[in-house]
Design an enzyme around this catalytic site. Structure first.
Site, short mmCIF file in Angstrom:
data_model
loop_
_atom_site.label_atom_id
_atom_site.label_comp_id
_atom_site.label_asym_id
_atom_site.label_seq_id
_atom_site.Cartn_x
_atom_site.Cartn_y
_atom_site.Cartn_z
N HIS A 48 0.22 8.51 1.85
CA HIS A 48 1.61 8.10 1.64
C HIS A 48 2.18 7.46 2.90
O HIS A 48 2.40 8.13 3.91
CB HIS A 48 2.47 9.30 1.24
N ASN A 89 6.25 -6.28 -1.25
CA ASN A 89 7.71 -6.21 -1.20
C ASN A 89 8.12 -5.09 -0.25
O ASN A 89 7.59 -3.98 -0.32
CB ASN A 89 8.28 -5.93 -2.59
N HIS A 102 2.23 -0.66 -1.04
CA HIS A 102 1.34 -1.25 -2.04
C HIS A 102 1.40 -2.77 -1.97
O HIS A 102 2.43 -3.35 -1.62
CB HIS A 102 1.72 -0.79 -3.45
P1 AMP Z 1 7.68 -2.91 -6.09
O1 AMP Z 1 8.86 -3.32 -6.92
O2 AMP Z 1 7.13 -3.96 -5.20
O3 AMP Z 1 7.98 -1.61 -5.35
O4 AMP Z 1 6.50 -2.63 -7.11
C1 AMP Z 1 6.36 -1.45 -7.82
C2 AMP Z 1 5.48 -1.78 -8.98
O5 AMP Z 1 4.95 -0.59 -9.50
C3 AMP Z 1 6.17 -2.50 -10.14
O6 AMP Z 1 5.53 -3.73 -10.40
C4 AMP Z 1 6.04 -1.51 -11.30
O7 AMP Z 1 5.87 -2.15 -12.54
C5 AMP Z 1 4.82 -0.71 -10.88
N1 AMP Z 1 4.76 0.63 -11.43
C6 AMP Z 1 5.73 1.57 -11.41
N2 AMP Z 1 5.32 2.70 -12.00
C7 AMP Z 1 4.03 2.47 -12.39
C8 AMP Z 1 3.05 3.25 -13.05
N3 AMP Z 1 3.29 4.51 -13.44
N4 AMP Z 1 1.85 2.70 -13.31
C9 AMP Z 1 1.59 1.42 -12.93
N5 AMP Z 1 2.47 0.64 -12.29
C10 AMP Z 1 3.69 1.15 -12.02
ZN ZN Z 2 3.38 8.25 -2.07
#
Ligand code: AMP
Ligand code: ZN
Length: 116
Positions: A48, A89, A102
């Site tokens: 994390h 982001n 990520h």
């Molecule tokens: P960000 O907005 O850059 O923080 O990206 C977060 C991403 O995580 C978004 O594109 C979401 O659609 C994706 N996301 C959130 N929850 C999940 C989940 N449980 N499984 C897969 N993707 C997820």
């Molecule tokens: Zn985490």
């Protein structure tokens, strides 16, 4: 947010299901639940770390690893030749919604520049 309540930590710990496309000791890649392109894979550090800003010099190998995982997935998802985009982001203005480091690997369509 701590690791305990973090959705990506739960995915890394297999407490929440995801469609995994790559995994090793340090990194995990899974299909985005709300894809923004035909190819949309989320690549996370298993550890994390809230955001890019928090990476330390000692995390250089991990940071490079996440980029190389994106490179490899672009190949296996067949968008290496056509083109792809890697996005990290960071904080509010970039629209970061999950505060666990990520990278997004996006491909399979044409993207505009500058981004919206
Ligand atoms: P960000 O907005 O850059 O923080 O990206 C977060 C991403 O995580 C978004 O594109 C979401 O659609 C994706 N996301 C959130 N929850 C999940 C989940 N449980 N499984 C897969 N993707 C997820
Ligand atoms: Zn985490």
């Amino acid at each position: 947010m701590t690791g305990e309540s973090c959705i990506f930590c739960k995915i890394a710990n297999k407490e929440i299901a995801s469609r995994i496309v790559f995994e090793d000791d340090e990194a995990l890649a899974f299909q985005d639940i709300n894809p923004q392109a035909p190819v949309h894979v989320v690549v996370i550090s298993k550890r994390h770390i809230e955001k890019l800003t928090d990476l330390k010099e000692s995390d250089a190998a991990l940071a490079g690893k996440l980029i190389l995982v994106c490179r490899d997935i672009a190949k296996t998802e067949n968008c290496e030749g056509s083109g792809y985009r890697v996005v990290i982001n960071t904080n509010r203005d970039a629209g970061q919604s999950v505060f666990h480091l990520h990278a997004h690997l996006l491909g399979g369509r044409r993207f505009v520049w500058p981004p919206g």
